[in-house]
Write a protein that holds these residues in place. Structure first.
Motif, PDB file in Angstrom:
ATOM      1  N   PRO A 279      38.754  43.031  43.339  1.00 39.09           N
ATOM      2  CA  PRO A 279      37.313  42.781  43.385  1.00 39.09           C
ATOM      3  C   PRO A 279      36.551  44.036  43.805  1.00 39.09           C
ATOM      4  N   GLY A 280      35.428  44.292  43.122  1.00 38.56           N
ATOM      5  CA  GLY A 280      34.565  45.398  43.512  1.00 38.56           C
ATOM      6  C   GLY A 280      34.994  46.755  42.990  1.00 38.56           C
TER       7      GLY A 280
ATOM      8  N   ARG B 178      46.042  47.424  48.932  1.00 40.41           N
ATOM      9  CA  ARG B 178      46.206  47.419  50.379  1.00 40.41           C
ATOM     10  C   ARG B 178      45.025  48.108  51.083  1.00 40.41           C
ATOM     11  N   HIS B 179      44.662  49.276  50.607  1.00 38.40           N
ATOM     12  CA  HIS B 179      43.603  50.025  51.294  1.00 38.40           C
ATOM     13  C   HIS B 179      42.237  49.401  51.061  1.00 38.40           C
ATOM     14  N   LEU B 180      42.051  48.782  49.909  1.00 42.83           N
ATOM     15  CA  LEU B 180      40.783  48.102  49.662  1.00 42.83           C
ATOM     16  C   LEU B 180      40.623  46.923  50.618  1.00 42.83           C
ATOM     17  N   ALA B 181      41.716  46.228  50.830  1.00 42.13           N
ATOM     18  CA  ALA B 181      41.669  45.080  51.734  1.00 42.13           C
ATOM     19  C   ALA B 181      41.274  45.533  53.144  1.00 42.13           C
TER      20      ALA B 181
ATOM     21  N   VAL C 149      37.225  55.644  38.789  1.00 47.16           N
ATOM     22  CA  VAL C 149      36.638  54.561  39.590  1.00 47.16           C
ATOM     23  C   VAL C 149      35.996  55.116  40.844  1.00 47.16           C
ATOM     24  N   LYS C 150      34.930  54.466  41.233  1.00 46.55           N
ATOM     25  CA  LYS C 150      34.287  54.827  42.498  1.00 46.55           C
ATOM     26  C   LYS C 150      35.035  54.094  43.602  1.00 46.55           C
ATOM     27  N   LEU C 151      35.410  54.825  44.632  1.00 48.34           N
ATOM     28  CA  LEU C 151      36.188  54.221  45.721  1.00 48.34           C
ATOM     29  C   LEU C 151      35.649  54.692  47.068  1.00 48.34           C
ATOM     30  N   PRO C 152      35.741  53.846  48.070  1.00 49.61           N
ATOM     31  CA  PRO C 152      35.397  54.305  49.419  1.00 49.61           C
ATOM     32  C   PRO C 152      36.290  55.474  49.826  1.00 49.61           C
TER      33      PRO C 152
END
Lengths: 355, 355, 355, 355
Positions: free
Chosen positions: A287-288, A349-352, A302-305
């Motif tokens: 998601p996101g 994992r890191h997105l979570a 992709v744009k990622l934090p």
């Protein structure tokens, strides 16, 4: 000599398709060419066969010139179809514009890149038409429209459909300018479209093609393929002047012969595309995380934090960061499904955590 | 893929040192580099090692840039040491002047070659001094002296002694211009002079070197070696712009590493020189056949009757004709004594007939 | 505003024909053009009339482009008739080679000047033929013959006869290269030969002419006159790009109209030539003083002892020294017989002392 | 010679400030310079005085180089402050980008214009900062940031405030790039801002200025004014090579001396600006007619129905049409209030009809 160091086996490498190995078939062909003597500067039998073989591949009489790099292919192809007072239209994300220093202008004696908007790293035919309509053709104080260049696959990993290519070249033709295709990932686009090389190029109005091999299993050479024979003489001498004509040309020709032998190029490209598709499928479940462009070739943007990107790197995953917190993942022909799954798993994992 | 045709085994080939094979060691090194992934554009471990290894070879910290061809090496090296309004002094026979289209002027943005006389394809220090004395340094309507380039070995097969190199660079230094060496046959010169690479270059006042490998057992790359570190940044970006920076650089670096490993380069050059010496010895016994220049490297230039040249060719001997009934015979690293003897024997026969 | 200082009336000025005044008729024409408004960039009535008037002068439809300087005229004319990989043949003393920095190569994108010997600053047709015979036309590693340029009057003050011009252009035509005339002193040559402008140019095989006015009574503009209309479009845009197209073009056109009105140009040139002839006559009486070339236009070159040159200067005579103890004396259109006699008298005196 | 035709007195000319006359004072100064002899190529007394006078005008030691045109001034100024691999930032409407063919790239050896958005033909400091932040300084595959150029007054007739100029140059300085001002209408901006030339240039961080005179009462010359003395030597030789150094330089220097004498330049600019203000005031009373940018100098841009533009032309009013139904009206220094009123009246009439 053996390699003086051991390649790092721990990392998972999505940095680029140029960080990868060469196809063993191409190394073998290069070694096999090392017999006897052969005329220099392309006067050899391998280079003659190359002309023949690529004319078969493209189903028309082409002239193919091996060159060292894709930048050389692009800059010299464009210099051959634009006067030094010319304007060359390209997408805002085009490699010629953002990643080749000023090579187009340098080899073109001052010729100018003009940016044209469009979706997903592609140049839109309508936008090209609008730009040409106000370009001032025939006015001596304006850069004179000379050529359009399309990057296929695009620099954001999308692929022009045949109709999209034709729409662009139709606009070009109606304004009497030439059409170049930057095919650094030409095989990836072909594999995606499942059309013939002829359909994607001269059938569709392309005059000249930068034919990429390095990113797709080659090692030290790409090529320029010319469909419009009027371009050949001035290009040939400009290549010589550019230091892009190897004296032992057979070793370049042999690479390019092996590249298309038995469908190697399409097989490699399909493998790379398949890994990217696997990533695309996996991303849909996260998601996101929305890719910047449809994943139609072997690249994923992709744009990622930032924290997620840091996390990926901590997991041994290598990729490039672009301004605006964009991560680029490129799938090599020899990338594996396991590597893709490892990336997806690390991402998940890191997105979570980041959320 | 195997070679699709059989090299002609019947001819004896003295056309050029670029018609020959690559050294098997270099092919092997290239194949050995095909492991794992590596950063692109020279960020890899092979290229890092290359810097280290060539700094050892030259006994000082050098920066070495692999490039595709000798023309690229020369044109870009000269562009890095001359402004576009500069004059670059060279011998009347210099390859940069007679065989590289307008590459110097093109890459130099209009910089100009100025011919300086001298014996045997060499540029004479006194003649350089005389030219510089009237060059109009500081006058805005004159091309401004910027650099001198020496071809070592010379384009007529002679070799500058260390004293001759030093004499030229002393003149250059006294006029505040830089010194470039076109070392397309640098190893042949080294093998002749039995001096160190350092003695022949920076010890002797050379700022930047075109380092040839292709003619001496290489295949697809030569290099620029920079001794004067001020030149590095602008050269690096000009190389990138010129399309001379391979994305899979490790495959170029591996070649150049193998080239100097265990003395391969000097061994190859010595072999080529030895065949030329054998020809030189044989020619001394042929009345009326005088080489144009001392045979000090691997090239032989002689004026011959057309009928004799026709006869040689009828015997399957290949070589190049130059204007003025000059025949050029070039000895490859893998040429054999038998080939040299066959040439001498054919020459003797046809000269007897021609008389 | 009046001139803020008084020109030095004590010196006798043989420095150059560009140190002189403008013809009052040209100043007056420029002032007269200052009425009403006029379209910019050559769209005005004066520039239209200029085309018409010069087509009459040259007895054929020409296109004339005013430019700021002779260097601009030469470099842009040559850039319009040579590709960037071209060789342009010129005399060893040609202004384009010795006094225009690297303008030819710069505007030509790297095009190359090739020096051809000949007597008295002229390029010899036979020597041109010999150079072209070995130039390697069609070989991609050679600069490709593109054009020849003749300086008329020559840079040593001699004048090509019509036969000499025709001999050069015949060689050019037979090798399919174009012919340019550097007519910085075109009027002086015309006045000498007493032929028509047509005879000296397109009748004699000239494709394009640098038409000098500044040295002969003009002030701020020279021109390019094009006989070969194929050259016009690419030249027009290159001129605009070079910043050589004045927006208030009428003020340039008016100068060039006045320049040929009522024979002003030929009258001025004849006056300048007459002073030079007076010097020539006087020099014949001075033992040991031999001009470097026949004095056929308005320039005199003689080798003189340094002490004599110092003496001349001490007498208030201004001239330029060239390397090799050469003195150059240039006669302006407004130079006087008294000034010539003063020079001769001073020369005679100092030569007597020096002996 | 008198003018061979009568300027059309019936039209009212708002086409450009280059369709107008020269200031009589400048013509007079040019004529007054026609006394005696003077050293060539800027070695004369007028040019020496010019340096002195402009150093007073700018309140610092400047170097001023007269050139033929504004295009030459811009292209050569930018070539002097950017390497050939440089990026030069400019407004999307900048004259260097839209109306000087490829002059910047040509003289810059391939240097590249990069468009930066901003209001009213001006480049916004924040947008410049954003572009520089992602430009990839130090990366060899990216065009390297080298300079920013501001057009003052802007190409849509607005004027940068001092604060706006300073904001742009502060960004430039913080990224270590140089600042150029295209002052084709520098006097108009000065007259608007009522500041000193120093305040608008080097005080505000400008390194080099294209100093326009032609549009404001000059005729055949503009200039480059250099504040940063490091730039001088390479600029001087590039100007000579560009054919932009007149041999009879005194006639150019005399024009530029007269231009600033007794405030002529500011008087002329104020007059032109006043006419534009009169138009601005009149336009405010015309419903539905909004200028594209604040009318702060001598140019007015408005979108008009085609029928209205046709009507204006039928009334004898001349102006230029730009793509998108834009009409441009430029006020010359010698335009009159009556002409402005005639335009407003014609506009009012046709707008009423069109509605």
């Amino acid at each position: 000599m053996t390699a003086p160091f051991r390649p790092n086996e721990k990392i998972i490498d999505f940095r680029s398709d140029n960080t990868g190995r060469a196809a063993p078939e191409i190394i073998a062909a290069l070694a096999a060419a090392n017999e006897g003597t052969a005329a220099g500067y392309g006067g050899d039998e391998w280079t003659a066969l190359l002309q023949h073989r690529y004319s078969e591949v493209f189903e028309t009489a082409v002239r193919i010139f091996p060159v060292a790099t894709g930048t050389a292919a692009n800059a010299l192809a464009l210099a051959a179809i634009s006067p030094s007072w010319g304007a060359i239209y390209c997408s805002e994300q085009a490699h010629v514009s953002v990643a080749e220093v000023n090579a187009t202008g340098f080899f073109g004696g001052g010729s100018r890149l003009t940016l044209v908007p469009g979706p997903h790293g592609k140049l839109a035919a309508e936008a090209l038409g609008a730009a040409l309509a106000v370009a001032g053709t025939g006015q001596t104080h304006r850069s004179q429209p000379a050529a359009v260049t399309l990057t296929q696959a695009s620099d954001l990993g999308a692929v022009y459909s045949l109709d999209e290519v034709r729409a662009v070249t139709a606009v070009a033709r109606s304004h009497n300018i030439k059409a170049h295709m930057d095919g650094a990932r030409f095989a990836n686009a072909l594999a995606r479209l499942r059309c013939t090389p002829a359909e994607l190029t001269w059938h569709a109005g392309i005059d000249i093609l930068s034919f990429g091999a390095t990113k797709n299993g080659g090692l030290l050479c790409d090529a320029i393929v010319v469909f419009n024979q009027d371009i050949v003489p001035s290009l040939a001498i400009q290549l010589r002047r550019a230091g892009q004509v190897w004296s032992k040309m057979r070793f370049a020709a042999a690479q390019l012969l092996a590249y298309v032998e038995d469908g190697l190029w399409l097989r490699n490209a399909s493998q790379a595309n398949a890994i990217a598709s696997r990533l695309a499928a996996g991303l849909r479940d996260l998601p996101g995380v929305a890719p910047l462009a449809p994943i139609e070739a072997n690249e994923v943007f992709v744009k990622l934090p930032v924290a997620v990107m840091d996390g990926l790197e901590a997991d041994g995953i290598r990729f490039f960061r672009r301004p605006g917190d964009i991560a680029r993942f490129v799938c090599r022909f020899d990338a594996t499904a396991d590597e893709a799954d490892a990336l997806l798993s690390s991402l998940q994992r890191h997105l979570a955590t980041a959320r």
